[in-house]
Design an enzyme around this catalytic site. Structure first.
Site, PDB file in Angstrom:
ATOM      1  CE  LYS A 198     -16.312  -8.927  -4.795  1.00  0.00           C
ATOM      2  NZ  LYS A 198     -15.334  -9.953  -5.100  1.00  0.00           N
ATOM      3  CD  GLU A 204     -16.321  -6.765  10.729  1.00  0.00           C
ATOM      4  OE1 GLU A 204     -17.167  -6.939   9.818  1.00  0.00           O
ATOM      5  OE2 GLU A 204     -15.567  -7.657  11.138  1.00  0.00           O
ATOM      6  N   GLY A 256     -11.859  -8.802  -3.137  1.00  0.00           N
ATOM      7  CA  GLY A 256     -11.689  -7.744  -2.143  1.00  0.00           C
ATOM      8  C   GLY A 256     -10.236  -7.353  -1.931  1.00  0.00           C
ATOM      9  NE  ARG A 257      -7.409 -13.014  -1.174  1.00  0.00           N
ATOM     10  CZ  ARG A 257      -8.594 -13.618  -1.144  1.00  0.00           C
ATOM     11  NH1 ARG A 257      -9.614 -13.030  -0.565  1.00  0.00           N
ATOM     12  NH2 ARG A 257      -8.749 -14.808  -1.683  1.00  0.00           N
ATOM     13  CD  GLU A 342      -9.477 -12.620   2.950  1.00  0.00           C
ATOM     14  OE1 GLU A 342      -9.832 -12.364   4.115  1.00  0.00           O
ATOM     15  OE2 GLU A 342      -9.720 -11.857   1.993  1.00  0.00           O
ATOM     16  CG  HIS A 373      16.244  -1.022  17.644  1.00  0.00           C
ATOM     17  ND1 HIS A 373      17.454  -0.913  18.284  1.00  0.00           N
ATOM     18  CD2 HIS A 373      16.421  -0.468  16.423  1.00  0.00           C
ATOM     19  CE1 HIS A 373      18.317  -0.288  17.495  1.00  0.00           C
ATOM     20  NE2 HIS A 373      17.708  -0.014  16.352  1.00  0.00           N
ATOM     21  CE  LYS A 502     -16.882 -12.185   6.857  1.00  0.00           C
ATOM     22  NZ  LYS A 502     -17.139 -12.000   5.434  1.00  0.00           N
TER      23      LYS A 502
HETATM   24  O1  F6P Z   1     -13.139 -10.989   5.716  1.00  0.00           O
HETATM   25  C1  F6P Z   1     -13.442 -11.422   4.464  1.00  0.00           C
HETATM   26  C2  F6P Z   1     -13.690 -10.343   3.468  1.00  0.00           C
HETATM   27  O2  F6P Z   1     -14.659 -10.817   2.604  1.00  0.00           O
HETATM   28  C3  F6P Z   1     -12.442  -9.921   2.702  1.00  0.00           C
HETATM   29  O3  F6P Z   1     -12.114 -10.821   1.712  1.00  0.00           O
HETATM   30  C4  F6P Z   1     -12.843  -8.588   2.209  1.00  0.00           C
HETATM   31  O4  F6P Z   1     -11.749  -7.856   1.757  1.00  0.00           O
HETATM   32  C5  F6P Z   1     -13.480  -8.027   3.458  1.00  0.00           C
HETATM   33  O5  F6P Z   1     -14.151  -9.129   4.040  1.00  0.00           O
HETATM   34  C6  F6P Z   1     -14.432  -6.883   3.244  1.00  0.00           C
HETATM   35  O6  F6P Z   1     -15.498  -7.245   2.423  1.00  0.00           O
HETATM   36  P1  F6P Z   1     -16.434  -6.141   1.781  1.00  0.00           P
HETATM   37  O7  F6P Z   1     -15.605  -5.303   0.883  1.00  0.00           O
HETATM   38  O8  F6P Z   1     -17.492  -6.908   1.039  1.00  0.00           O
HETATM   39  O9  F6P Z   1     -17.026  -5.320   2.887  1.00  0.00           O
END
Ligand code: F6P
Length: 537
Positions: A198, A204, A256-257, A342, A373, A502
């Site tokens: 987003k 990452e 995002g979620r 979240e 199990h 972060k």
């Molecule tokens: O970890 C927080 C967060 O902002 C989430 O809410 C989101 O889904 C994820 O990181 C990834 O964010 P982006 O889509 O901006 O890479």
């Protein structure tokens, strides 16, 4: 001070010694009265301790806290995400026919245009009109994390039996092992990489995207030609070198979620095709209509939320197990962890005051029967009560394996029955006596075999898992989270709690590299960093 849960707490205190089985004995229609149905989705909450008076108090609570008005404000495009000054309109992506206005501007034409471009691109990849530098695309790698990963992963596993496009792969973790393990099995010349973020700043995702680009550049002359991007930040996608025709944008009013419906779902669309993706949308859109129109007492998202409030805020059960008896929903618990924790893991209310009650519960789980199990021992005989949420499809998707599906269903029903009924000391003693035990040994052994029972569970039943029923399940949970958030008085749509870690991670990199002493850091962190530096030297 008056607490909005006081009436419910008082009621719960008066019924705390009553067994759920007594509720069934007192009301032969309990199963029908404490369940609700909409289209393909049936929700049974009769195996909980909620009685008629409790349900009325819960519905009153939803009314008093303004759930309906807040819901209408959300669908009207008001900026209910107040700490970020944003509307909450992920539903727009699955209701493409409706006109939706944000800041006086109809957002739907641009959305429909992007959806059309996604469909064209997905078909181009699936039919071979879009190729890699070594021929037809055989594999698609989605690089994203959190909402830019969990939704597409969860839904693509759930829709396995509808997948007829290129194979889908997902890289999320910054751990290089993840990128290595996924990429080393693939051919760069026939792989499409989708960078899904987003913000297009997430460390990452950007790190993994660089890794994938280097991996591709080692084999093809124009790596960018096999990259697509999904983001709200189209300036950053351009800076990364992805041409605009393969950039699919969306607006910041999609959290995002909550973004699997948006271009973030592109990998899924390529895997199952635009037709089934449209069914995924349609199932969710049907649930949206139900949420907007059904009275609160028959409204599935509202009822799921109220059962959650009863268990967490009223009875004090801090966790909830999500137990899908459907292997293809294996990633649903992880998806719901982000969606719920979240969204509703907040310690202050909308106005910034300390929350006077607990935030949302810890959500966890695994598919049945595997969980049986592993951790069900604690659910049945542990000292803490874990409300369980079973999800079940009446039919499997493999007609030749229906006998296995029947076993699966029997196991699911047996678990909720066992949690409800339990096994008394008298019953356990009788069983052990039949095995020949007597005296003190009989007594001792029998006590280990007692199940307290009276443990709550709910069951969400569908006929069969399809993109449509899946869409409805996901929207059901989204709206459940919304209702819980309104009742708790929190903002379900920000996520400030992920920021501190972060920032600290960025500040720790120089300490690990040895270029900073880490002044001001605690002894444990510095000690661990020293050890890690030594081990890496
Ligand atoms: O970890 C927080 C967060 O902002 C989430 O809410 C989101 O889904 C994820 O990181 C990834 O964010 P982006 O889509 O901006 O890479």
């Amino acid at each position: 001070m008056m607490n909005r849960f006081d009436d419910l707490l008082a009621h719960a205190a008066t019924v705390k010694d009553r067994h759920i089985l007594d509720l069934f004995a007192a009301d032969p229609d309990r199963a029908a009265r404490f369940s609700a149905e909409f289209g393909s989705w049936f929700f049974d909450f009769s195996k909980t301790s909620i009685d008629a008076a409790g349900l009325k108090l819960l519905i009153d609570l939803a009314e008093k806290t303004g759930v309906a008005a807040r819901r209408d404000a959300m669908f009207a495009g008001e900026k209910i995400n107040e700490t970020e000054g944003r509307a909450v309109l992920h539903m727009a992506w699955r209701n493409a026919a409706e006109a939706i206005t944000v800041d006086g501007h109809d957002v739907m034409p641009a959305l429909r245009d992007t959806l059309g471009r996604m469909q064209d691109f997905a078909e181009d990849v699936r039919t071979g009109r879009f190729t890699g530098q070594g021929g037809r695309i055989t594999d698609v790698v989605n690089i994203g994390i959190g909402g830019s990963d969990l939704g597409p992963v969860m839904a693509s596993v759930a829709c396995t039996s509808f997948a007829d496009g290129p194979r889908l792969h997902f890289i999320s973790n910054v751990d290089g092992a993840h990128a290595h393990d996924v990429l080393s099995g693939l051919n760069p010349e026939t792989t499409l990489v989708i960078v899904a973020s987003k913000t297009f700043t997430t460390i990452e995702t950007m790190t993994n995207a660089e890794t994938a680009r280097a991996w591709m550049a080692a084999k093809v002359t124009d790596p960018a030609a096999q990259f697509a991007a999904i983001s709200t930040a189209t300036d950053r996608t351009a800076a990364f070198g992805i041409p605009p025709e393969r950039v699919f944008g969306f607006e910041d009013w999609v959290g995002g979620r909550y973004s699997v419906w948006s271009p973030i779902g592109l990998s899924l669309m390529i895997g199952i095709g635009p037709g089934y993706f449209a069914e995924f949308h349609a199932g969710a859109a049907a649930m949206d209509r139900h949420f907007r129109e059904a009275p609160l007492s028959e409204n599935l998202p509202v009822l799921l939320a109220l059962v959650g409030i009863w268990h967490n805020q009223v009875l004090g059960h801090a966790t909830r197990a999500v137990l899908p008896y459907e292997q293809r929903l294996a990633r649903l618990p992880a998806y719901l962890q982000q969606l719920e924790m979240e969204s509703n893991g907040k310690r202050v209310s909308m106005d910034g005051a300390d929350l006077p009650w607990h935030s949302g519960p810890v959500v966890w789980g695994e598919p049945g029967t595997n969980g049986q199990h592993a951790f069900y021992q604690l659910i049945h005989q542990g000292t803490r009560v874990v409300p369980c949420e079973f999800l079940l499809a009446a039919r499997g998707r493999e007609p030749y394996l229906e006998h296995q599906h029947l076993l699966l269903v029997a196991n699911c029903l047996a678990q909720s029955e066992a949690l409800l009924r339990g096994r008394s000391l008298a019953e356990a003693t009788e069983i052990m006596a039949k095995k020949g035990l007597t005296g003190a040994e009989l007594d001792r052994q029998a006590r280990h075999r007692v199940f307290p029972g009276n443990r709550p569970s709910t069951t969400l039943l569908i006929e069969v898992l399809t993109p449509f029923t899946l869409g409805g399940i996901v929207a059901l949970y989204e709206h459940r989270v919304f209702v819980e958030g309104v009742i708790l008085g929190i903002n379900s749509f920000d996520q400030w709690g992920v920021e501190l870690g972060k920032e600290l991670a960025l500040a720790l990199a120089p300490v690990l590299e040895g270029s900073s002493e880490g002044a001001g850091k605690d002894g444990s962190t510095l000690g661990l960093a020293r050890r890690i530096r030594a081990a890496r030297a």
